[in-house]
Scaffold this active site. Structure first.
Site, PDB file in Angstrom:
ATOM      1  N   SER A 299       3.809   1.286  -2.767  1.00 19.39           N
ATOM      2  CA  SER A 299       2.778   1.426  -1.724  1.00 19.39           C
ATOM      3  C   SER A 299       1.540   1.866  -2.068  1.00 19.39           C
ATOM      4  O   SER A 299       0.938   2.172  -3.174  1.00 19.39           O
ATOM      5  CB  SER A 299       3.350   2.838  -1.101  1.00 19.39           C
ATOM      6  OG  SER A 299       3.091   3.981  -1.878  1.00 19.39           O
TER       7      SER A 299
ATOM      8  N   GLU B   6       1.043  -4.107  -7.719  1.00 19.70           N
ATOM      9  CA  GLU B   6       1.500  -4.724  -6.895  1.00 19.70           C
ATOM     10  C   GLU B   6       1.961  -4.142  -5.691  1.00 19.70           C
ATOM     11  O   GLU B   6       2.877  -3.347  -5.698  1.00 19.70           O
ATOM     12  CB  GLU B   6       2.864  -5.740  -7.377  1.00 19.70           C
ATOM     13  CG  GLU B   6       3.169  -7.037  -6.545  1.00 19.70           C
ATOM     14  CD  GLU B   6       3.780  -6.616  -5.016  1.00 19.70           C
ATOM     15  OE1 GLU B   6       2.986  -6.714  -4.240  1.00 19.70           O
ATOM     16  OE2 GLU B   6       4.699  -6.617  -5.181  1.00 19.70           O
TER      17      GLU B   6
ATOM     18  N   CYS C  82       6.934  -7.127   1.033  1.00 21.49           N
ATOM     19  CA  CYS C  82       5.600  -6.779   0.934  1.00 21.49           C
ATOM     20  C   CYS C  82       5.015  -8.146   1.408  1.00 21.49           C
ATOM     21  O   CYS C  82       3.770  -7.974   1.784  1.00 21.49           O
ATOM     22  CB  CYS C  82       4.831  -6.257  -0.520  1.00 21.49           C
ATOM     23  SG  CYS C  82       5.555  -7.273  -1.967  1.00 21.49           S
TER      24      CYS C  82
END
Length: 471
Positions: free
Chosen positions: A228, A247, A281
């Protein structure tokens, strides 16, 4: 069924263990060793010593190590896939795909390392220089801390472990609390390989306490994190002077232009929005559609979404299984209810059974709605009507995230403009922004992170350049 701690090559039995239950059935599927700050510090000290020996090993041994693990993973593919399904509820068909991708990632890392090299420098190229023998080489960074998420609990570990180890580093892995057994079984393949470098890989489990001890320590030279934005921000602020690869989140979007193949676009967008129950994501969250084709595309998108089979992750035909936990389901429903209260209209009634959240396509969505502005990480996609390509580009880029975007069009000029103007780490043409090949550089801009994954690019992140001059 038990995920033990690894202090380097030594498997450790802890006094306390915590149960992990299936997000689908609620049954206990694994037990994980409870670790603390002291465990993290001990693992780091072991890694520091191991890194000295790892650096001395030959590239040939390290590549053989990875290829041995890849072969062992092929032999245990079904068992590993089932473990992934047990722990995170990923449909078994896609769990098998993840194992296959993991094997490819490991193999790519080995093949890439064989051809990684420095280069010579012409030091007499400038008038202030002189003729020398000058070159640079790549050396291991030292100790790498790898922190991984639940949504791809196997392949995203491979994207960190394989490049780090083949580059000659030692690694301390802290996997997601949601899939400890997956990580344990995978790490065990490395540690028990006949080519293994002693103590080069440790595994600890835990949340903030363990993570903080790993990140703030002076021992690691690289911290590689996938997760996150909130946690990534904490890591960036607390890591100190070391390499940090992050990432993070995304709010993936696409534009459907009027020349596009709408059947293709709808079919791919449905997959991009709902694969892994939207827990990706680069899950497609925003679809900007030219007003001239909006109604036609919306109808096709609804039809494609209804085709997706939702249910038990153990059924080979299932496309979507459960969300990771009750909190994720409740959060997803709050997103939908909030949007409906603000005037958005679902194309079919929102539906939840246990932790299984059915595909949700929202229309009449405005740019100021939270469902568009934030990352939902759930099987929810919004259709937004726009009048032009310029309007679509402006709205897509008006996000704090920039991981991957896409466009569906048969107009070459718009394709070139999209590649140039979309503000993201990756741009996809005529497919979903959820498309990722493990061989590519992968990462984002803005709040979506820093650094790149993909074996070649991760090896570069996890190594240092040493410049040499011989006069």
């Amino acid at each position: 069924m038990i995920a033990n701690l690894y202090f380097g090559s030594l498997e450790v039995i802890k006094e306390e263990y915590q149960e992990r239950v299936s997000p689908y059935s609620g049954e206990v599927v694994s037990k994980v060793a409870l670790c603390n700050e002291d465990d993290a510090k001990k693992a780091l000290k072991i890694a520091k010593e191991a890194s000295k020996e790892a650096k001395k090993t030959t590239i040939s041994q390290r590549c053989s190590w990875l290829l041995d693990v890849a072969q062992k993973l092929r032999e245990s593919k079904e068992e590993m896939a089932k473990t992934v399904t047990d722990e995170v509820g990923k449909p078994i068909t896609f769990a098998r795909v993840e194992v296959d991708r993991c094997i490819e990632t490991i193999t790519l890392a080995a093949e890439t390392m064989r051809t990684m090299h420095g280069e010579t420098i012409n030091t007499d190229a400038m008038s202030s220089g002189k003729k020398t023998i000058s070159y640079f080489v790549r050396e291991p960074a030292g100790v790498v801390v790898a922190i991984t998420p639940f949504n791809f609990p196997l392949n995203l570990i491979a994207h960190k472990l394989a490049p780090a180890l083949v580059a000659g580093n030692a690694v301390v892995l802290k996997p997601t609390p949601e899939a400890p057994l997956t990580a344990y079984k995978f790490a065990k393949l490395f540690i028990e390989s006949k080519y293994a470098i002693k103590d080069a890989l440790s595994v600890v489990y835990g949340d903030a306490e363990v993570g903080s001890a790993l990140v703030t320590s002076d021992i690691p030279r690289v911290v590689s994190f996938t997760g996150s934005v909130t946690v990534g921000s904490i890591i960036a602020k607390s890591a100190g002077i070391k390499k940090v690869a992050l990432e993070l989140g995304g709010n993936a979007a696409t534009y459907i232009e009027e020349s596009a193949d709408l059947d293709l676009a709808a079919a791919r967008c449905a997959i991009g929005a709902f694969i892994n129950s939207g827990q990706v994501c680069i899950s497609l969250q925003r679809i900007y559609v030219n007003a001239k084709i909006y109604d036609e595309f919306a109808s096709k998108m609804a039809q494609e979404s209804k085709k997706l089979i939702v249910g038990s992750p153990y059924d080979d035909e299932t496309f979507m299984g459960p969300l990771i936990n009750d909190e994720a389901c409740q959060r997803a429903m709050r997103w939908v209810e909030s949007a409906i209260n603000e005037g958005a209209v679902p194309m079919f009634a929102p539906k939840v059974e246990g932790r299984v959240f059915y595909p949700c396509v929202m229309t009449d969505v405005r740019d100021d709605m939270a469902i568009v502005c934030e990352e939902v990480f759930a099987p929810i996609v919004s259709l937004i009507k726009v009048d032009s390509f310029d309007e679509a580009i402006s709205k897509i880029n008006n996000s704090p995230y920039g991981l991957q975007f896409s466009i569906f069009t048969n107009d070459l000029n718009l394709t070139k403009r999209a590649i140039s103007e979309l503000d993201a780490g990756g741009v996809v043409v005529n497919d979903m922004p959820t498309l990722r090949f493990d061989i590519q550089p992968y990462g984002g801009v803005k709040l979506s992170g820093i650094g790149r994954e993909g074996p070649r690019f991760a090896i570069e992140e996890m190594s240092e350049i040493k410049s040499v001059v011989i006069c």
